[in-house]
Enzyme design. Structure first.
Site, PDB file in Angstrom:
ATOM      1  CD1 TRP A 150      15.439  53.886   6.021  1.00 41.15           C
ATOM      2  CD2 TRP A 150      13.944  54.511   4.671  1.00 41.15           C
ATOM      3  NE1 TRP A 150      13.960  53.807   6.816  1.00 41.15           N
ATOM      4  CE2 TRP A 150      13.249  54.093   5.502  1.00 41.15           C
ATOM      5  CE3 TRP A 150      13.392  55.428   3.296  1.00 41.15           C
ATOM      6  CZ2 TRP A 150      11.891  54.050   5.576  1.00 41.15           C
ATOM      7  CZ3 TRP A 150      12.094  55.078   3.432  1.00 41.15           C
ATOM      8  CH2 TRP A 150      11.355  54.594   4.498  1.00 41.15           C
ATOM      9  CE  LYS A 174      24.216  54.889  10.987  1.00 42.25           C
ATOM     10  NZ  LYS A 174      23.327  54.083  10.308  1.00 42.25           N
ATOM     11  N   PRO A 175      25.112  57.414   7.335  1.00 39.19           N
ATOM     12  CG  PRO A 175      25.846  56.415   5.210  1.00 39.19           C
ATOM     13  CD  PRO A 175      26.381  57.041   6.731  1.00 39.19           C
ATOM     14  CD  GLU A 177      20.873  50.728   9.847  1.00 41.70           C
ATOM     15  OE1 GLU A 177      20.519  51.719   9.386  1.00 41.70           O
ATOM     16  OE2 GLU A 177      20.997  50.278  10.769  1.00 41.70           O
ATOM     17  CD  GLU A 249      14.816  68.654  12.129  1.00 38.77           C
ATOM     18  OE1 GLU A 249      13.652  68.405  11.751  1.00 38.77           O
ATOM     19  OE2 GLU A 249      14.921  69.595  12.468  1.00 38.77           O
ATOM     20  CD  GLU A 384       6.788  59.072  10.785  1.00 40.55           C
ATOM     21  OE1 GLU A 384       7.639  58.615  11.370  1.00 40.55           O
ATOM     22  OE2 GLU A 384       7.090  60.200  10.118  1.00 40.55           O
TER      23      GLU A 384
HETATM   24  P1  NAD Z   1      15.502  55.245  11.968  1.00 41.71           P
HETATM   25  O1  NAD Z   1      15.161  55.970  13.236  1.00 41.71           O
HETATM   26  O2  NAD Z   1      15.088  53.683  11.970  1.00 41.71           O
HETATM   27  O3  NAD Z   1      16.941  55.314  11.457  1.00 41.71           O
HETATM   28  C1  NAD Z   1      17.664  56.819  11.195  1.00 41.71           C
HETATM   29  C2  NAD Z   1      19.033  56.752  11.279  1.00 41.71           C
HETATM   30  O4  NAD Z   1      19.462  56.204  12.493  1.00 41.71           O
HETATM   31  C3  NAD Z   1      19.913  55.490  10.605  1.00 41.71           C
HETATM   32  O5  NAD Z   1      20.967  55.985   9.909  1.00 41.71           O
HETATM   33  C4  NAD Z   1      20.048  54.461  11.532  1.00 41.71           C
HETATM   34  O6  NAD Z   1      21.076  53.524  11.046  1.00 41.71           O
HETATM   35  C5  NAD Z   1      20.509  55.222  12.777  1.00 41.71           C
HETATM   36  N1  NAD Z   1      20.063  54.508  14.002  1.00 41.71           N
HETATM   37  C6  NAD Z   1      19.210  53.370  14.277  1.00 41.71           C
HETATM   38  N2  NAD Z   1      19.519  52.907  15.593  1.00 41.71           N
HETATM   39  C7  NAD Z   1      20.300  54.034  15.862  1.00 41.71           C
HETATM   40  C8  NAD Z   1      20.580  54.097  17.420  1.00 41.71           C
HETATM   41  N3  NAD Z   1      20.226  53.394  18.592  1.00 41.71           N
HETATM   42  N4  NAD Z   1      21.790  55.060  17.826  1.00 41.71           N
HETATM   43  C9  NAD Z   1      21.894  55.963  16.692  1.00 41.71           C
HETATM   44  N5  NAD Z   1      21.683  55.819  15.440  1.00 41.71           N
HETATM   45  C10 NAD Z   1      20.824  54.696  15.260  1.00 41.71           C
HETATM   46  O7  NAD Z   1      14.556  55.980  10.813  1.00 41.71           O
HETATM   47  P2  NAD Z   1      14.372  55.633   9.285  1.00 41.71           P
HETATM   48  O8  NAD Z   1      13.497  54.258   9.393  1.00 41.71           O
HETATM   49  O9  NAD Z   1      15.765  55.226   8.762  1.00 41.71           O
HETATM   50  O10 NAD Z   1      13.695  56.811   8.795  1.00 41.71           O
HETATM   51  C11 NAD Z   1      12.323  56.973   8.667  1.00 41.71           C
HETATM   52  C12 NAD Z   1      11.908  58.088  10.073  1.00 41.71           C
HETATM   53  O11 NAD Z   1      12.684  59.095   9.892  1.00 41.71           O
HETATM   54  C13 NAD Z   1      10.714  58.310  10.067  1.00 41.71           C
HETATM   55  O12 NAD Z   1      10.120  58.556  11.448  1.00 41.71           O
HETATM   56  C14 NAD Z   1      10.561  59.862   9.498  1.00 41.71           C
HETATM   57  O13 NAD Z   1       9.666  60.626  10.056  1.00 41.71           O
HETATM   58  C15 NAD Z   1      11.902  60.470  10.097  1.00 41.71           C
HETATM   59  N6  NAD Z   1      12.433  61.402   9.392  1.00 41.71           N
HETATM   60  C16 NAD Z   1      12.289  62.639   9.722  1.00 41.71           C
HETATM   61  C17 NAD Z   1      12.498  63.942   9.181  1.00 41.71           C
HETATM   62  C18 NAD Z   1      12.572  65.391  10.011  1.00 41.71           C
HETATM   63  O14 NAD Z   1      12.998  66.312   9.236  1.00 41.71           O
HETATM   64  N7  NAD Z   1      11.516  65.344  10.894  1.00 41.71           N
HETATM   65  C19 NAD Z   1      13.024  63.973   7.839  1.00 41.71           C
HETATM   66  C20 NAD Z   1      13.150  62.418   7.507  1.00 41.71           C
HETATM   67  C21 NAD Z   1      12.644  61.284   8.039  1.00 41.71           C
END
Ligand code: NAD
Length: 481
Positions: A150, A174-175, A177, A249, A384
């Protein structure tokens, strides 16, 4: 979407907008209702993958120049809707409108880059010992599932979608939530640019349901995931039985290394921007601020002055530097880390809570926060936080600086501030990280590869490297008499 309107936004399955399960989206800054979005069910996942599988051969056979032309058209489509998209991102994520505009600009640049870069996808003719010709061909990998977080919803969606489509793969996006709206606009723009319906699905939905189903499905050849390290591990596991291609990532805990010879008038405000930008919800945030002890006092004076100058406020206000966090639950998580830092013995130098300003009470704001007297092994310095929290850690010499920068199990980004070129090169070689910048905060460039080492990820995004990573090599040997 104009302020005040409440829309009902449908999901996109193989080019068609349809209804699903309704979720209310909350605008972080106001706590009010932003829109209703229709989320995907497992039936929608199945339908999207069936249609993508059907569409794959035709898209792979479409000339690369034609695919590139469509991406260029999509860039113009985003350009036309740039201000609408920037407002949508500002309202959905809570990020300042100026930053949201920059994000949309980055997305347009990425589409333009891959529209041209697709011409660089070439195979090889290899000098094998056997008589004949050996061709290492690059072919599209197949249906790609793109799972997005997000914090930069549009930019991250585009830097996956553009190289995947350019290389000849259908996509199912898949964006997150909390922030699905800009991805749905992107879907419309890609379709309007001529990309076949079966190649474009955008499925908002629960990560553990929709995201997990995509990761595990044998029809998905590659999953490109950006998000937290823990969920990245779950995605890797889900894709393991089919030996699925996975790009990850993940999180960061990056350092800003400030050497005594740096221009502190530039480095200190930059170091503040590197942790308070996007309210710290940036995988590249340099929250570990490592400062050479001889200039600690001079640096801190400037760093705290820059911290005090951060204007926290309404994301739609042009003068705002930092908006709210994305949600109340994320605010609680960040405040929990701040309490933990205090308990561990770190000294709170600035911030530490929600702002006192009553006008900001409706949103999950957190003050720009700075800790001194931090030990590298404290939890706040290891995990983090994904919020506007900086920790200042002194070091004595170059060797200690590199050791401190490496004293985390993540390795995504970081900066080195020095006027000594030899030192910059030595330190850049010593720090284990996927990306580093010298005398700059910028480590993401559309043209250059980006990604993590250690628990920060697997594979690279951006640049021509990303394009190659959406292909598979097929080696064809042609015997000649
Ligand atoms: P998150 O891991 O909670 O969710 C990311 C995505 O994964 C969402 O679309 C979510 O719905 C989906 N997801 C959740 N559970 C899943 C599952 N079991 N299987 C498949 N998909 C699933 O992350 P967030 O809270 O949305 O974003 C923050 C995190 O993203 C931070 O840790 C940040 O560092 C990381 N991030 C990394 C980069 C990079 O380029 N390395 C860039 C931006 C954000």
């Amino acid at each position: 979407m104009a302020t005040g309107e409440i829309e009902h936004v449908q999901l996109l399955v193989a080019g068609t907008r349809i209804s699903g399960q309704t979720r209310a989206l909350i605008e972080p800054a106001t706590g009010g209702l932003l829109a209703h979005v229709e989320e995907a069910t497992l039936e929608h996942v199945d339908e999207a993958l069936a249609r993508a599988t059907e569409a794959a051969p035709g898209w792979a056979a479409t000339p690369a120049s034609r695919r590139g032309a469509m991406l260029r058209e999509a860039a113009r489509g985003l350009e036309k809707r740039a201000e609408e998209l920037a407002r949508l991102e500002a309202r959905s994520v809570g990020k300042p409108i100026r930053d949201a505009r920059a994000e949309v600009g980055g997305a347009i640049a990425a589409l333009d880059f891959y529209a041209g870069a697709v011409a660089t996808l070439e195979g090889q003719v290899l000098p094998v010992s056997a008589p004949g010709l050996d061709l290492a061909l690059r072919e599209p990998v197949g249906v790609c599932a793109l799972i997005v977080p997000w914090n930069f919803p549009l930019f991250i969606a585009v830097i996956k979608a553009a190289p995947a489509l350019a290389a000849g793969n259908p996509i199912v996006l898949k964006p997150a939530e909390l922030t699905p709206l800009s991805a749905l606009v992107l879907g419309d723009v890609l379709l309007a640019a001529g990309i076949p319906a079966g190649c474009v699905s955008v499925l908002p939905g629960e990560g553990p349901v929709v995201g997990a189903a995509l990761a595990a499905d044998p029809r998905v050849a590659k999953v490109s995931f950006t998000g937290s390290t823990d969920v990245g591990v779950a995605v890797l596991r889900a894709a393991a039985p089919k030996i699925g291609r996975v790009a990850l990532e993940l999180g960061g805990k990056s350092s800003n290394l400030i050497f005594a010879d740096a221009d502190l008038d530039v480095a200190a405000p930059a170091a503040a921007a590197a942790v308070f930008g996007n309210a710290g919800q940036d995988c590249c945030a340099r929250s570990r601020v490592l400062v050479q002890r001889t200039v600690l006092e001079a640096f801190l004076e400037r760093f705290l002055e820059a911290t005090d100058a951060v204007r926290v406020g309404d994301p739609l206000d042009e003068s705002t530097d930092m908006g709210p966090l994305v949600s109340r639950s994320h605010q609680e998580r960040v405040l929990g880390y701040i309490e933990d830092g205090g308990r561990a013995g770190a000294t709170l130098l600035r911030g530490g809570g929600a702002p006192a300003d009553e006008r900001l009470a409706a949103g999950p704001y957190v003050e720009p926060t700075v800790f001194g007297d931090v030990a590298s092994r404290m939890r706040i310095a290891q995990e983090e936080i994904f919020g506007p929290v900086a920790m200042v850690i002194p070091f004595d010499d170059e060797e200690e600086a590199v050791a401190l920068a490496n004293d985390v199990d993540l390795g995504l980004s970081g900066s080195i501030w020095t006027r000594d070129l030899s030192r910059a090169v030595r330190v850049a070689r010593g720090v284990r990280s996927g990306a580093l910048s010298v005398n700059s905060n910028q480590s993401v460039h559309v043209e250059a590869p980006f990604g993590g080492v250690k628990r920060s990820g697997l594979g690279r995004e951006l640049g021509t490297e990303a394009l190659r990573q959406y292909t598979e090599i097929k080696n064809v040997y042609i015997a000649v008499d």
